[in-house]
Design a protein around this motif. Sequence first.
Motif, PDB file in Angstrom:
ATOM      1  N   LYS A   2     -10.395  -6.269   3.486  1.00  0.00           N
ATOM      2  CA  LYS A   2      -9.518  -6.470   4.454  1.00  0.00           C
ATOM      3  C   LYS A   2      -8.460  -5.222   4.842  1.00  0.00           C
ATOM      4  O   LYS A   2      -8.280  -4.808   3.896  1.00  0.00           O
ATOM      5  N   ARG A   3      -8.240  -4.977   6.058  1.00  0.00           N
ATOM      6  CA  ARG A   3      -7.540  -3.894   6.310  1.00  0.00           C
ATOM      7  C   ARG A   3      -5.907  -4.411   6.149  1.00  0.00           C
ATOM      8  O   ARG A   3      -5.559  -5.511   6.532  1.00  0.00           O
ATOM      9  N   LEU A   4      -5.177  -3.488   5.648  1.00  0.00           N
ATOM     10  CA  LEU A   4      -3.744  -3.623   5.509  1.00  0.00           C
ATOM     11  C   LEU A   4      -3.009  -3.747   6.764  1.00  0.00           C
ATOM     12  O   LEU A   4      -3.332  -2.969   7.530  1.00  0.00           O
ATOM     13  N   LYS A   5      -2.171  -4.597   6.955  1.00  0.00           N
ATOM     14  CA  LYS A   5      -1.298  -4.524   8.260  1.00  0.00           C
ATOM     15  C   LYS A   5       0.527  -4.854   7.675  1.00  0.00           C
ATOM     16  O   LYS A   5       0.528  -5.591   6.871  1.00  0.00           O
ATOM     17  N   VAL A  39       0.459   3.257   6.109  1.00  0.00           N
ATOM     18  CA  VAL A  39      -0.271   2.033   6.704  1.00  0.00           C
ATOM     19  C   VAL A  39       0.321   1.772   8.032  1.00  0.00           C
ATOM     20  O   VAL A  39      -0.572   1.378   8.984  1.00  0.00           O
ATOM     21  N   GLY A  45      -6.015   1.351   3.694  1.00  0.00           N
ATOM     22  CA  GLY A  45      -5.314   1.147   2.196  1.00  0.00           C
ATOM     23  C   GLY A  45      -5.858   2.075   1.172  1.00  0.00           C
ATOM     24  O   GLY A  45      -5.220   2.850   0.563  1.00  0.00           O
ATOM     25  N   LYS A  46      -7.291   2.109   1.402  1.00  0.00           N
ATOM     26  CA  LYS A  46      -7.873   3.049   0.188  1.00  0.00           C
ATOM     27  C   LYS A  46      -7.546   4.729   0.665  1.00  0.00           C
ATOM     28  O   LYS A  46      -7.563   5.492  -0.368  1.00  0.00           O
ATOM     29  N   ARG A  56      -5.289   1.387  -5.002  1.00  0.00           N
ATOM     30  CA  ARG A  56      -5.246   0.667  -3.633  1.00  0.00           C
ATOM     31  C   ARG A  56      -4.492  -0.500  -3.863  1.00  0.00           C
ATOM     32  O   ARG A  56      -3.718  -1.319  -2.906  1.00  0.00           O
ATOM     33  N   GLN A  57      -4.523  -1.269  -5.130  1.00  0.00           N
ATOM     34  CA  GLN A  57      -3.843  -2.401  -5.183  1.00  0.00           C
ATOM     35  C   GLN A  57      -2.228  -2.190  -5.135  1.00  0.00           C
ATOM     36  O   GLN A  57      -1.444  -3.075  -4.703  1.00  0.00           O
ATOM     37  N   ALA A  60      -1.196  -2.119  -1.647  1.00  0.00           N
ATOM     38  CA  ALA A  60      -1.352  -3.383  -1.055  1.00  0.00           C
ATOM     39  C   ALA A  60      -0.127  -4.268  -1.505  1.00  0.00           C
ATOM     40  O   ALA A  60       0.611  -4.983  -0.648  1.00  0.00           O
ATOM     41  N   VAL A  63       2.836  -2.781   0.643  1.00  0.00           N
ATOM     42  CA  VAL A  63       2.722  -3.307   1.824  1.00  0.00           C
ATOM     43  C   VAL A  63       3.365  -4.671   1.927  1.00  0.00           C
ATOM     44  O   VAL A  63       4.119  -5.212   2.806  1.00  0.00           O
ATOM     45  N   ALA A  64       2.915  -5.561   1.129  1.00  0.00           N
ATOM     46  CA  ALA A  64       3.237  -7.106   0.898  1.00  0.00           C
ATOM     47  C   ALA A  64       4.829  -7.224   0.624  1.00  0.00           C
ATOM     48  O   ALA A  64       5.450  -7.841   1.345  1.00  0.00           O
TER      49      ALA A  64
END
Length: 147
Positions: A2-5, A39, A45-46, A56-57, A60, A63-64
């Motif tokens: 899934k793409r990060l937004k 991002v 993300g990768k 990448r975690q 993520a 971003v969260a």
Amino acid sequence: MKRLKITNDHGWTPRTLRKQERKIKDASLRVRVTAVRLVMEGHLGKDVAKMVNLCRQSVALYVARFNEGGLDHLLDRRLPPGRVPFLTEEQQQEIRQLVLTTTPVDAGWGIASSWNTRILQSYIQHTYGVSMSREGIRKLLHRLRLS
């Protein structure tokens, strides 16, 4: 994958984030802002993870956190409180004053003309009832800006 937004930009743009990056002195916090900015600019993300040398975690997670609470939440570092010191702040200052103003002879601790970790170890044990290693005392003296 899934793409990060960025779901909530909290009023930040890539340009303002870049300006903020330049102000941040701590490198690990600056990397967080850089990752979010990349991002926000549309990178995967990768790819961001490779660019800023993170997994990448982590990207993520950053971003969260940014989506949750903005830049303040992203830069918030919750460090564990650490170990409770053997001596209270007051006792540490007493040791500092003792070392700066007296000699072991003045304090009744032998015939040495200057304090060392061995003498301080027995002084701390006798005075405060605290058993500290000589290395621990050396580190204490270092924190108190004594050599």
